[in-house]
Motif scaffolding. Structure first.
Motif, PDB file in Angstrom:
ATOM      1  N   THR A 156       2.158   1.844  -3.629  1.00  0.00           N
ATOM      2  CA  THR A 156       1.149   2.458  -4.504  1.00  0.00           C
ATOM      3  C   THR A 156       0.820   3.869  -4.021  1.00  0.00           C
ATOM      4  OG1 THR A 156      -0.598   1.379  -3.250  1.00  0.00           O
ATOM      5  CG2 THR A 156       0.094   0.305  -5.278  1.00  0.00           C
ATOM      6  N   HIS A 215      -6.267  -2.814  -8.794  1.00  0.00           N
ATOM      7  CA  HIS A 215      -5.158  -2.022  -9.338  1.00  0.00           C
ATOM      8  C   HIS A 215      -5.101  -2.113 -10.867  1.00  0.00           C
ATOM      9  CE1 HIS A 215      -4.079  -2.388  -5.075  1.00  0.00           C
ATOM     10  NE2 HIS A 215      -3.453  -1.243  -5.219  1.00  0.00           N
ATOM     11  N   HIS A 242      -5.748   0.958  -3.652  1.00  0.00           N
ATOM     12  CA  HIS A 242      -4.696   1.469  -2.757  1.00  0.00           C
ATOM     13  C   HIS A 242      -5.215   1.673  -1.343  1.00  0.00           C
ATOM     14  CE1 HIS A 242      -1.838   4.172  -0.882  1.00  0.00           C
ATOM     15  NE2 HIS A 242      -2.816   5.047  -0.723  1.00  0.00           N
ATOM     16  N   ALA A 271       0.837  -1.209   0.000  1.00  0.00           N
ATOM     17  CA  ALA A 271       0.000   0.000   0.000  1.00  0.00           C
ATOM     18  C   ALA A 271       0.866   1.250   0.000  1.00  0.00           C
ATOM     19  CB  ALA A 271      -0.913  -0.005   1.219  1.00  0.00           C
TER      20      ALA A 271
END
Lengths: 569, 209
Positions: free
Chosen positions: A377, A452, A399, A374
């Motif tokens: 990203t 994603h 995210h 996380a």
């Protein structure tokens, strides 16, 4: 012998929670005991977690096919609005406040929070907030449809024309939740500053307490800004002022500033305690001192400070001037430094340790790995060019769910398992715990990873239907979502059955090093029979040093031989 | 025996230190915690005003027709007198607190009454001003922010007066203020806070026209 003890009155010693029924009924009373309040918070918020989760599964059910065939678009809007609001205001904030409530006074050697009655009032506002949120399903027009961020001008629309509508109920709920949180913040900060046991200097204070302090300071400086914005929004809706109404000259972007000035740091209000939990769980189950404890503690405060200056990265696409974008891109990326320090500290902590893969340890390791993903990203999203590309796509949804579910909810589970023996005096069932972990970890990956690529391909968020090309990723995510729903079943089963008839395991089953493990399980009414006098730092694994000067520490001397050996030089 | 318990490598050197430290901890009185907590609360509260002030500045510097049609600015004379009264009441409540400190209840009551009168005068003056204004809270951003700021501040003044009434009433309970008077200190702190906010507010709205 000089009597230096601050003993609890004879009548109450050894008896948990006097004056209240000594059974489950005490959790339904207006108790001022921080331990009862802590468990009240945790159980209440878990109830709302299930509601918020049910809403999300209806959404995933809708998204399993490209067409809007399960619910219509207005219902879908209401679903994601209430899902987000309930998960943040009714689950993540309260459950972490509950853990903080239970643990902080025990960890710093205090008898209770600084303001016990205020503490109880703070808790009892939470069900009120929940009722207001849920009541909005019953008013004409249904719940708010403007998302948990309630951006005007969408949130200023009132199609039903009623004064009492879902949006107004939502604002009232958030305002009451804010009052509760500010009172909680005052209570925590005062407790941590003023109630630490003798000898507990700042750098002998556990990392979890540092992280709670950081989180609560954010509540105190951030929440009032959101409250100010919410008041102005409420006035716009109800009495016709024009602060955020563009058609009357108002400035909706200003609302975004108020909102994100709090709501970005709010992420750290949630993730900092999770970091604190990782920092507590890893040393115990790896039998090693927390690596770089002072730096990890200080990095909590650094995150508290830096997080106050990053909010505009949510507004890169909101006609934000170029210089402001660059400035906030840099400050947002700066957060990676203290966060990275923590991750390296955790890795170094378990490096060469004698790791016991217990359920809390698994959740902590899983949470850290998810946080790493996380965080990376997050760096993507902090960079203006990438953010402009993926703005308002499922990449963003993926995210922040990796942050919220992957790291924070995993951290919460780690904490509940880790301190379950302290709260109940009994041990949870390891097999069920591991099943719970496996389902949660797989479910998290299966739900939020596919978001994603879908986002990078351009799938917009907040939609009930989508193009066929995104179907593959959405089917995967929906299956993962149902898996996550399923994963709560072994957890509930475990907690309920272990609390009723789990194995009784004494005061310190983990052989852990920390003030909270020096008292009985569950702790007596004023936590410690003698006020502990702290004489060393909080993570003395393998150092054979006493933690406190006036209470023997049976836990440490009872280590199995294999665990007491010095792990590293 | 206690000496054996204390760890010489720690901060606490010997038995006497340990004992003194525990005693000190035991005597962490509730009032000290309350005062600390109340100051934290006021700092937090000031952020709400800060967000309103920010809004005012942003609106004023970005709006083309700031004042509603027919309005050129605000009358400053009466609000200035109001300001003088409110700011000086901060000193009056300080005197009241000193009297209480010296256990002179009559002086405390008298000066608290004067503070309340001054606060009420301020509110009255504000009400008169509100009635005389040729615009309302719906008159664009100026009208909205003006009534938001002065109204929210007025609510705080009213709260302060109610707190003072409560403290005055409690002074008639025999022995009530014998062992500390955190309530009075908090009321006084709150009143100073309200005054400081007003000074910023007055500067923003009335001076910066």
């Amino acid at each position: 012998m000089t009597n230096i003890s601050l003993e609890a009155p004879e009548a109450v010693r050894g008896q948990p929670y006097p004056g209240a029924p000594d059974n489950w009924k005490r959790f339904f009373t207006f108790s001022t005991d921080h331990k009862v309040i802590g468990i009240q918070y945790i159980v209440t918020s878990f109830f709302f977690f299930l509601i918020g989760g049910t809403l999300s599964m209806i959404m995933r059910g809708e998204l399993i096919t490209p067409d809007a065939d399960l619910v219509d678009r207005t219902v879908y809007n209401a679903l994601f609005t209430m899902h987000g609001s309930i998960m943040l205001f009714m689950w993540t904030f309260p459950v972490l406040v509950g853990l903080g409530n239970y643990l902080v006074p025990l960890m710093i050697g205090a008898r209770d929070m600084a303001f016990p009655r205020l503490n109880a009032v703070s808790f009892w506002m939470v069900p009120v907030v929940g009722i207001l949120m849920l009541a909005s399903f019953l008013v004409p027009g249904g719940p708010s449809q403007s998302g948990w961020w309630a951006y005007p001008p969408v949130s200023l629309q009132n199609p039903t024309g009623n004064l009492l509508n879902g949006q107004v109920l939502w604002i009232l709920a958030v305002a009451i939740s804010g009052v509760s949180s500010i009172m909680g913040g005052v209570n925590f900060v005062t407790t941590i500053f003023k109630m630490r046991a003798p000898g507990m200097t700042w750098f002998r204070t556990p990392a979890f307490v540092w992280s709670v302090l950081g989180a609560q300071l954010i509540q105190l400086y951030g929440l009032p800004a959101l409250t100010g914005g919410a008041v102005m929004l409420l006035l716009d809706i109800t009495i016709g002022t024009s602060f955020f109404a563009p058609e009357r000259g108002g400035n909706p972007i200003l609302y975004q500033h108020f909102f994100w000035f709090y709501s970005h740091p709010a992420v750290y209000v949630m993730v900092l305690p999770a970091f604190g939990i990782f920092s507590e769980v890893l040393p115990v189950h790896a039998r090693k001192p927390l690596f770089g404890y002072r730096v990890i503690a200080a990095s909590s405060i650094l995150i508290t400070v830096v997080s106050g200056a990053v909010w505009v990265h949510h507004m890169f696409a909101s006609a934000t001037p170029g210089w402001m974008r660059i400035l906030f891109m840099v400050t947002s990326m700066l957060v990676a430094i203290p966060s990275g320090i923590k991750v390296f500290g955790w890795v170094a902590t378990i490096w060469g340790g004698k790791i016991r893969f217990t359920t809390p340890m698994l959740f902590a390791l899983g949470g850290i790995s998810n946080w790493l993903f996380a965080g990376i990203t997050g760096i993507f999203l902090a960079s203006v060019p990438i953010d402009i590309h993926v703005n308002n796509t499922y990449f963003v949804v993926g995210h922040f769910h990796y942050v919220l579910y992957g790291a924070i909810v995993m951290g919460i589970y780690a904490a509940i398992y880790h301190w379950f023996p302290k709260m109940t005096g009994r041990m949870y069932y390891e097999g069920l715990g591991k099943l719970h972990f496996a389902l949660t970890y797989l479910g998290t990956a299966l739900t939020f990873l596919p978001m994603h690529p879908a986002g990078l391909m351009g799938m917009p968020r907040r939609v009930a239907s989508y193009d066929l090309e995104f179907a593959y990723w959405n089917v995967l995510a929906s299956i993962g979502g149902f898996l996550l729903g399923l994963s709560t079943l072994p957890f509930i089963l475990n907690m309920v059955s272990a609390w009723i008839r789990g194995e009784k395991v004494g005061n310190n089953p983990w052989r852990a090093y920390g003030l909270e493990w020096l008292t009985s399980s569950p702790p007596t009414v004023e936590n410690f029979e003698e006020t502990p006098v702290v004489v060393s730092g909080p993570y003395g694994y393998g150092r054979n040093q006493p933690l406190v000067g006036n209470i023997p520490n049976p836990g440490l001397t009872q280590f199995p031989e294999s665990l007491t050996q010095q792990q590293t030089s | 025996m206690t000496a054996e318990r204390a760890n010489p490598s720690g901060e606490l050197r010997n038995a006497q230190d340990v004992e003194a430290n525990v005693r000190q901890h035991q005597e962490h009185d509730a009032a000290s915690n309350s005062k600390f907590g109340f100051i934290v609360f006021l700092l937090s509260e000031s952020v709400i005003f800060l967000s309103f002030f920010t809004g005012y500045i942003v609106y004023k510097t970005t709006t083309l027709d700031w004042y509603p049609p027919g309005v050129t600015g605000l009358e400053t004379r009466d609000p200035f007198i109001n300001t003088l009264v409110l700011v000086s009441s901060s000193f009056v409540i300080y005197v009241a607190e000193r009297y209480l400190h010296d256990k002179k209840l009559w002086g405390f009551r008298l000066f608290l009454l004067i503070t309340m009168a001054m606060g009420s005068y301020f509110l009255f003056g504000q009400a008169v001003e509100w009635r005389s204004l040729p615009f309302s809270y719906q008159s664009g951003l100026f009208g909205g922010t003006f009534f938001l700021l002065t109204g929210f501040h007025g609510l705080h003044v009213l709260t302060g007066i109610l707190l003072q009434t409560l403290m005055l009433g409690r002074s008639f309970i025999p022995g009530n203020y014998d062992n500390g008077y955190f309530g009075v200190e908090a009321t006084s702190l709150f009143w100073h806070f309200v005054d400081v906010i007003w000074i910023v507010l007055y500067t923003l709205i009335y001076v910066w026209q």
